[in-house]
Design an enzyme around this catalytic site. Structure first.
Site, PDB file in Angstrom:
ATOM      1  N   THR A  87       0.906  -1.316  -0.129  1.00  0.00           N
ATOM      2  CA  THR A  87       0.269  -0.028   0.083  1.00  0.00           C
ATOM      3  C   THR A  87       0.867   1.126  -0.204  1.00  0.00           C
ATOM      4  OG1 THR A  87      -1.495  -1.096   1.259  1.00  0.00           O
ATOM      5  CG2 THR A  87      -1.670   1.311   1.435  1.00  0.00           C
ATOM      6  N   GLY A 116       0.676  -0.633   5.547  1.00  0.00           N
ATOM      7  CA  GLY A 116       0.843  -1.733   6.774  1.00  0.00           C
ATOM      8  C   GLY A 116      -0.276  -2.662   7.024  1.00  0.00           C
ATOM      9  N   GLY A 117      -1.040  -3.044   5.909  1.00  0.00           N
ATOM     10  CA  GLY A 117      -1.971  -4.139   6.017  1.00  0.00           C
ATOM     11  C   GLY A 117      -2.940  -4.137   7.235  1.00  0.00           C
TER      12      GLY A 117
END
Length: 543
Positions: free
Chosen positions: A351, A434-435
């Site tokens: 991301t 960062g998921g």
């Protein structure tokens, strides 16, 4: 218990490259630079993108124009994080706060029964087009530009097109995944990448961007890219799937914390986890210093009690996730003296974030993603655009409200944030990759910013914790009591957290702990911003 150091797994929106090695990382994270500007600022993970955004502000463009230009450059130079084959969310402050959901929907051919018959218990993580909802990025640009743009779309995309045609230097974080990408069908753009600074050209991406500049969203979805995607999907997508615009203006969520209103995206985003964690933390007796182990303990427990049932609750139609009584109930579970045993039955980046503020006070908090690194490692064959794997957020459990199926949006980790003062004026825009850890990272950064009064530079450079699994970075909540607290080197919390019952693991500083960016608007209008030093080539620049 303190575990041995271990290598981070991808944290999607996660480890987009190898974490920086110890000494180098410590040097980077000692850079506490906060940049200041009187009338406009752009922060992103790459200096080329920030420069493109700033150039639009200098030409009279809006913060939305700057965000689109910067994101377009990132779609060229940062395929290990984002791109035309990924999704987009944005928050915009322009007097009020609005939210844009440009996350794609599964194609008409989505068939969960077939996947289960093949033996899948969860969505395929890599190398399977069925985990690729129709990418929403370009629809997001179109919607953002239509409502808030001032300059022609062709002008906004011109810097990205020049870089795609003429070449750009490979960033240090791209190199780690480029070799694997080059081995995949359609990944030839990355065949020559061996070291940072190697020249990369992406002619297919340049053609796709020109199509958007000349014919709008239809030039992309119904043009070369769209036709290639339909062929690649072999029944997963129809032309009607691609002809339908996939971006929606939706009502944002907000909560009150630390004397401010903090805003994020509603479902299908996990933004509610950030807001719930902040609301819980606002009622806790946090230590005066973030260096105290109890600071990390209380914030980590706030994140755990907020998120432990995420897999059950988060889906596109979820409602009432910020009920005040429920927030109070969850806060009451936290014990300042020891780690909570949740005892909840569990079901079985990359991301990039950027932000922009213009001289008229418009602020844009934009996050755009492939999910895992280069995404699915599936490339649309005509343009070479790598496709995201956001479909991994779907459930394969029959009847689950987030079950994979035609026209559905998957649960999403993308969590942009925007902060306003009591009078409704813009205070800050913030976000990170960062998921699953995105709300956890922002919880720490926003607490430092609002509760402790830190400047953006120190707030971003400070060591972080995250709930780790050693897995994909998208599996934190499958077994919430098994999560280890990963501690970034340089922190002061390890011994104290161990005494409070946490299992902790020391990890090197680096991108596995996110790439966060912040622009803070001071009461006098001066802008203070910073780009995360973990991004290595990030940039906060202003005018």
């Amino acid at each position: 218990m303190i575990l041995n150091p271990r290598r981070c797994a991808g944290s999607g929106g996660s480890a987009s490259g190898r974490p920086a090695a110890g000494a180098r990382a410590r040097t980077l994270l000692n850079v506490h630079n906060t940049r200041y500007a009187p009338s406009g600022m752009v922060c992103s993970v790459d200096h080329l993108a920030s420069a493109a955004g700033l150039s639009m502000l200098e030409r009279g463009g809006s913060a939305a124009d700057a965000a689109i230009a910067a994101n377009a450059v990132l779609s060229v130079v940062a395929p290990h994080m984002c791109g035309l084959g990924g999704d987009l969310f944005a928050l915009v402050h322009d007097g009020g706060v609005s939210a844009l959901n440009a996350s794609g929907r599964a194609g008409s051919g989505a068939d969960p029964v077939r996947l289960r018959a093949e033996g899948h218990r969860r969505m395929p993580h890599l190398h399977d087009v069925r985990s690729v909802p129709v990418p929403g990025c370009v629809d997001g640009w179109a919607a953002l530009h239509q409502r808030h743009g001032r300059l022609p779309m062709a002008d906004l995309l011109a810097p990205a097109i020049r870089l795609a045609d003429g070449g750009f230097p490979a960033s240090p974080l791209m190199v780690a995944g480029a070799l694997n990408a080059a081995r995949r069908p359609g990944g030839s753009d990355f065949a020559g990448v061996r070291a940072a600074g190697d020249r990369v050209t992406r002619p297919g991406v340049a053609r796709a961007l020109r199509a958007v500049a000349e014919r709008g969203r239809d030039g992309f979805y119904l043009g070369e890219f769209g036709q290639g995607l339909i062929g690649l999907g072999a029944g997963e997508y129809t032309e009607a799937d691609l002809a339908t615009p996939g971006a929606d203006w939706v009502e944002p969520l907000k909560t009150r914390a630390y004397g401010h209103d903090v805003w994020s995206m509603p479902p299908n985003s996990q933004g509610y986890l950030l807001l719930m964690s902040l609301a819980i933390a606002d009622g806790l007796d946090l230590p005066a210093s973030p260096h105290h182990p109890a600071w990390a303990h209380l914030l980590a427990e706030a994140a755990r009690v907020a998120g432990h049932d995420r897999l059950d609750l988060l889906h596109e139609g979820a409602k009432d996730l910020l009920d005040r009584d429920e927030i109070a109930r969850r806060r009451a579970l936290i014990d300042p003296r020891s780690r909570l045993r949740l005892r909840t039955p569990a079901e079985q980046g990359d991301t990039t974030y950027l932000c922009a503020v213009d001289g008229d006070g418009m602020g844009v908090s934009l996050i755009q993603s492939n999910a895992s690194g280069f995404g699915s490692m599936v490339f649309e064959p005509r343009t070479g655009i790598n496709l995201h794997n956001r479909g991994i957020g779907f459930s394969l459990k029959p009847g689950h409200p987030a079950e994979y199926g035609p026209g559905r949006r998957p649960p999403h980790t993308l969590t942009p944030a925007l902060i306003t003062r009591r009078d409704g004026t813009l205070r800050a825009v913030a976000g990170t990759m960062g998921g699953d850890a995105q709300p956890q990272i922002l919880l720490q950064v926003i607490t430092r910013l609002l509760r402790h009064g830190e400047q953006p530079g120190p707030a971003l450079a400070a060591p972080r914790w995250r709930l780790g699994t050693g897995g994909t970075g998208f599996d934190t909540w499958e077994a919430p009591d098994d999560a280890v607290l990963d501690l970034e080197e340089g922190g002061s919390w390890a011994d104290g957290l161990g005494a409070l019952g946490h299992r902790v693991a020391a990890l090197p500083s680096g991108s596995s702990f996110g790439h966060a960016h912040v622009i803070d608007v001071r009461p006098d209008g001066m802008l203070a911003g910073a780009a995360d030093p973990r991004s290595l080539v990030g940039s906060a620049i202003g005018r």
